[in-house]
Design a protein around this motif. Sequence first.
Motif, mmCIF file in Angstrom:
data_model
loop_
_atom_site.group_PDB
_atom_site.id
_atom_site.type_symbol
_atom_site.label_atom_id
_atom_site.label_comp_id
_atom_site.label_asym_id
_atom_site.label_seq_id
_atom_site.Cartn_x
_atom_site.Cartn_y
_atom_site.Cartn_z
ATOM 1 N N LYS A 456 42.474 36.920 23.844
ATOM 2 C CA LYS A 456 42.253 38.354 24.022
ATOM 3 C C LYS A 456 41.789 38.680 25.442
ATOM 4 C CE LYS A 456 43.686 39.277 20.007
ATOM 5 N NZ LYS A 456 44.987 39.969 19.846
ATOM 6 N N ASN A 457 41.926 37.724 26.332
ATOM 7 C CA ASN A 457 41.791 37.951 27.772
ATOM 8 C C ASN A 457 43.200 37.938 28.348
ATOM 9 O OD1 ASN A 457 38.991 38.043 27.755
ATOM 10 N ND2 ASN A 457 38.742 35.879 28.261
ATOM 11 N N LEU A 458 43.705 39.091 28.695
ATOM 12 C CA LEU A 458 45.079 39.210 29.176
ATOM 13 C C LEU A 458 45.117 39.147 30.692
ATOM 14 C CD1 LEU A 458 48.076 39.818 28.522
ATOM 15 C CD2 LEU A 458 47.504 42.255 28.765
ATOM 16 N N LYS A 489 42.725 40.989 33.217
ATOM 17 C CA LYS A 489 42.546 40.511 34.585
ATOM 18 C C LYS A 489 43.791 40.846 35.386
ATOM 19 C CE LYS A 489 42.040 36.275 37.337
ATOM 20 N NZ LYS A 489 41.941 34.782 37.298
ATOM 21 N N VAL A 490 43.603 41.525 36.506
ATOM 22 C CA VAL A 490 44.703 41.875 37.400
ATOM 23 C C VAL A 490 44.616 40.947 38.612
ATOM 24 C CG1 VAL A 490 45.826 43.689 38.728
ATOM 25 C CG2 VAL A 490 44.574 44.273 36.641
ATOM 26 N N GLN A 491 45.563 40.054 38.723
ATOM 27 C CA GLN A 491 45.556 39.112 39.838
ATOM 28 C C GLN A 491 46.782 39.325 40.718
ATOM 29 O OE1 GLN A 491 45.621 35.274 37.904
ATOM 30 N NE2 GLN A 491 47.839 35.314 37.615
ATOM 31 N N ALA A 493 46.378 40.140 44.024
ATOM 32 C CA ALA A 493 45.877 40.783 45.242
ATOM 33 C C ALA A 493 44.895 39.837 45.912
ATOM 34 C CB ALA A 493 45.218 42.108 44.891
ATOM 35 N N ALA A 494 44.293 40.278 47.019
ATOM 36 C CA ALA A 494 43.335 39.427 47.730
ATOM 37 C C ALA A 494 42.117 39.134 46.865
ATOM 38 C CB ALA A 494 42.913 40.102 49.030
ATOM 39 N N THR A 495 41.760 40.079 45.997
ATOM 40 C CA THR A 495 40.638 39.942 45.083
ATOM 41 C C THR A 495 41.124 40.150 43.659
ATOM 42 O OG1 THR A 495 39.041 40.707 46.728
ATOM 43 C CG2 THR A 495 38.385 40.890 44.428
ATOM 44 N N ASP A 496 40.554 39.421 42.707
ATOM 45 C CA ASP A 496 40.908 39.614 41.302
ATOM 46 C C ASP A 496 40.097 40.768 40.724
ATOM 47 O OD1 ASP A 496 42.650 37.436 41.345
ATOM 48 O OD2 ASP A 496 41.056 36.026 40.810
ATOM 49 N N THR A 521 35.636 45.626 37.392
ATOM 50 C CA THR A 521 34.842 44.745 38.241
ATOM 51 C C THR A 521 35.790 43.855 39.035
ATOM 52 O OG1 THR A 521 34.639 43.151 36.419
ATOM 53 C CG2 THR A 521 32.832 44.717 36.718
ATOM 54 N N SER A 522 35.313 43.390 40.165
ATOM 55 C CA SER A 522 36.119 42.492 40.990
ATOM 56 C C SER A 522 35.304 41.241 41.297
ATOM 57 C CB SER A 522 36.517 43.178 42.301
ATOM 58 O OG SER A 522 35.370 43.459 43.090
ATOM 59 N N GLN A 523 36.016 40.152 41.541
ATOM 60 C CA GLN A 523 35.330 38.930 41.960
ATOM 61 C C GLN A 523 36.290 38.043 42.718
ATOM 62 O OE1 GLN A 523 32.686 37.188 39.155
ATOM 63 N NE2 GLN A 523 32.318 35.360 40.371
#
Length: 575
Positions: A456-458, A489-491, A493-496, A521-523
């Motif tokens: 359930k983490n897409l 999670k949108v990956q 880009a320079a930051t997730d 949130t970003s990390q």
Amino acid sequence: MRCFSLWFCLTMLPSQTLAQTTNLEPSREEQQRLLGTKLSKRSKQAKRQKQGSKGILATPSNTVQAASVGGSTQIKPCILFFEARDGNGDQDEFKWRCRVKGQDAINAGVLLEGYRANVDIEGIGYVLAAKPDIVSGETLLFAEDAMIEDGLLVITPSNELKFDGNTHSTGSESRRRLATSTGNKNVLVVRVVTADSQPNATIADISDSVFGTSGDPVNLKSQYEGCSAYQTTITPAIGTGTACADDPNFLGFAQTASGQYTDCDWFRFSQRTDPKTCSTFGKRANLGGGQKTGINSCCACGGGTTSNYNNNVINGVFELNVPVAASSLTSHQLEDVAFNELESQFGSSNLDDQFDLVMLCLPPGTRDINWVAYAGVPGYISVYNDQACLYPSTQMHEVGHNLGLTHSADFRNLNVEYGDRTGMMGKSYAIDDGPRRAKMCFNPAKSYTLGWYGGKNLVIDASSKPFWGTLVGVANFATIAGDENVVVKVQGAATDYYVGYNHAVGIHEGTNEAINKVIVTSQNPTFGSWSFLEAKLSVGEAFLIKNVFGNGADLAIRVTSIDTRAGGFANVQIL
């Protein structure tokens, strides 16, 4: 450039610049001032106490006092680890330290002549330049001719640095193993009593506040089990078992074929992933001198000293008496004293073989008054200042560090490490049961890192838009529908970026910000990076990631509906 953490900023510098930088840390004089009074070897009277009956309460007349000691060059490798220290304000301190053992611990000024001591590192920039892929809690460092004195390992450009090489596993694999966030956690809580002070909470108070043994409704156990949907469980430790102690001064053979320095810790780490380590290397003569080998000197290779222990652990809490005055020591110094005595009473040189987590509840009155708690990132030890041991948000926060989590900040103020107060890695509160500010879990970035919500983490790629989907809060994970998610999670880009519904119900009803809103949130994936709260979205609002690929294209995260009822959800679009 965003300064996600000191570690991130250091690693972004060119190696040559990093090695030559001199203002990355306090001066040696400032570090010594922060360390407070220096420590000495234990007195003969204290030795007799340790050799005699356990649990003796020292009195001021027989208290071991701190004194300055001289230093010596490093004898054997130390274990590098990353420590997060939380203060009373909105700032804390992240720094690399090193765990020395045996004679090096004595030279560092450890009180009570224990097996170990944690030292600060002067010249950490040289270490990070030489090995940017350090694995916290596992990488071994030996600095040729470096001085250890007054609680410091002093490294200069003239010192040749040697590391374990970490050939037995990659950094990411090691961090995943050290920071396991699922399964049962066997937890020992230690109530430390000194000659002049003791925690205000009793053994019963501490046990109730950590494990809920007397009905405390919000505690470390209830929150970790509830937030993880029981994928992580907390069990109070017991006081009986078998332990093994290595020879703290055993050096192993001086060098492996690759030229790296080794000792019992090298055997221990290597044996975890390569069962042939002991049979291949352990039988070799000790090139460092003497007749000992890895097999007869190190627990990992079947040697060391094995013993049974039988201690009075009451509902997960052990009371430890140490013959020192808290008022003469810093928290770090008292931690070393307490941990050495703890290892002695449990007959162990590696308490993480017996316990998954060890929580030290120190008494009030140490020289460094303005501190709350600290922990290794990752690790198994967390340390608390008196009443801080009782508060769920502090417990969750520090154990979160042990599981590999860093702080949750807010993009609006990059200098405030605790700025994101939607979850437990933001600011901690001196509140017991709450539920406000006590009964909450973690933000989407931390939730994804912990891995509790599995399928359930897409994960989507920023280039694969558009996306339409439904999010549910962490409290409703157990009843989630097949087409719903907890974190997106949108990956790419320079930051997730991590998107979640901050639904204030159930185990997360005490969230203190962005209540019942969709949060972004970003990390940065770099080790030691903070997460940042980027947006708090109501229905109809959107968060725009500008120039997401560096080609002028933007990415929008938009909220189309929110249901705040107990079984509610939020619908989002990513376009």
